[in-house]
Design a protein around this motif. Structure first.
Motif, mmCIF file in Angstrom:
data_model
loop_
_atom_site.group_PDB
_atom_site.id
_atom_site.type_symbol
_atom_site.label_atom_id
_atom_site.label_comp_id
_atom_site.label_asym_id
_atom_site.label_seq_id
_atom_site.Cartn_x
_atom_site.Cartn_y
_atom_site.Cartn_z
ATOM 1 N N LEU A 51 0.856 -1.185 0.000
ATOM 2 C CA LEU A 51 0.000 0.000 0.000
ATOM 3 C C LEU A 51 0.891 1.234 0.000
ATOM 4 O O LEU A 51 1.908 1.257 0.687
ATOM 5 C CB LEU A 51 -0.895 0.019 1.250
ATOM 6 N N ARG A 71 2.512 4.574 -11.418
ATOM 7 C CA ARG A 71 1.732 3.711 -12.313
ATOM 8 C C ARG A 71 2.490 3.368 -13.600
ATOM 9 O O ARG A 71 2.144 2.419 -14.285
ATOM 10 C CB ARG A 71 0.392 4.355 -12.658
ATOM 11 N N LYS A 78 -0.491 -2.232 -9.971
ATOM 12 C CA LYS A 78 -1.670 -2.720 -9.251
ATOM 13 C C LYS A 78 -1.613 -2.450 -7.748
ATOM 14 O O LYS A 78 -2.532 -2.815 -7.016
ATOM 15 C CB LYS A 78 -1.858 -4.206 -9.512
ATOM 16 N N PRO A 80 -2.265 -0.681 -4.457
ATOM 17 C CA PRO A 80 -3.230 0.332 -4.041
ATOM 18 C C PRO A 80 -2.518 1.600 -3.546
ATOM 19 O O PRO A 80 -1.522 1.521 -2.831
ATOM 20 C CB PRO A 80 -4.005 -0.323 -2.907
ATOM 21 N N ALA A 82 -3.587 5.328 -1.813
ATOM 22 C CA ALA A 82 -4.618 6.189 -1.233
ATOM 23 C C ALA A 82 -3.972 7.519 -0.873
ATOM 24 O O ALA A 82 -2.811 7.572 -0.471
ATOM 25 C CB ALA A 82 -5.229 5.545 0.006
ATOM 26 N N ILE A 97 -9.678 9.570 -7.727
ATOM 27 C CA ILE A 97 -10.127 8.227 -8.118
ATOM 28 C C ILE A 97 -9.955 8.054 -9.632
ATOM 29 O O ILE A 97 -9.499 7.005 -10.092
ATOM 30 C CB ILE A 97 -11.597 7.988 -7.704
ATOM 31 N N SER A 102 -7.016 4.549 -4.980
ATOM 32 C CA SER A 102 -7.985 3.632 -4.373
ATOM 33 C C SER A 102 -8.969 4.366 -3.471
ATOM 34 O O SER A 102 -10.043 3.858 -3.187
ATOM 35 C CB SER A 102 -7.254 2.575 -3.551
ATOM 36 N N GLY A 103 -8.572 5.559 -3.011
ATOM 37 C CA GLY A 103 -9.435 6.335 -2.140
ATOM 38 C C GLY A 103 -8.676 7.436 -1.447
ATOM 39 O O GLY A 103 -7.522 7.723 -1.769
ATOM 40 N N PHE A 121 -7.715 -0.496 2.369
ATOM 41 C CA PHE A 121 -7.224 -0.375 0.996
ATOM 42 C C PHE A 121 -6.351 -1.555 0.550
ATOM 43 O O PHE A 121 -5.989 -1.637 -0.605
ATOM 44 C CB PHE A 121 -6.443 0.932 0.818
#
Length: 123
Positions: A51, A71, A78, A80, A82, A97, A102-103, A121
């Motif tokens: 994460l 990314r 992949k 996550p 946040a 988003i 992810s948030g 997450f």
């Protein structure tokens, strides 16, 4: 299962320290902190976090630009990500988003519940 590796990225040292301490209250978490988006892009591939928690506003490479760079790395596509930010209005969250986050975890966060919030997450 091994511990959940979390990369926490924020240019403010005090917030990094509180965030990492709060996460590590949960024995499932192992944290690594970076003081900039540039450092996160350099560090993340080798550390392979489960994460990534990103500040939005940072000098040189802000949170959205950091997310874009992360990314572009195949090993982190992949993972996550946040955002931990005070920018929590609906249009701000929708933008993040749409960029692949992810948030969002609102800042200021509650250190007592931060680890549980972050755990949502991690799939």
């Amino acid at each position: 299962m091994s511990r959940i590796r979390v990369l926490y990225v924020d240019d403010e040292a005090d917030i990094r320290e509180v965030a990492c301490l709060a996460l590590e209250l949960d024995p499932d978490f192992e944290t690594l902190a970076c003081e900039s988006g540039v450092k996160a892009v350099e560090t993340a591939p080798g550390w392979q976090p489960h994460l990534i928690l990103l500040d939005y506003i940072m000098p040189e490479l802000d949170g959205p630009a950091t997310l874009k760079r992360l990314r572009e790395l195949p090993e982190l596509q992949k993972t996550p990500v946040a955002f931990v930010t005070a920018r929590t209005q609906a249009h701000d969250v929708a933008k993040l988003i749409s960029l692949g986050a992810s948030g969002v975890i609102p800042k200021p966060f509650d250190p007592a519940t931060f680890a549980a919030t972050a755990k949502r997450f991690v799939g």
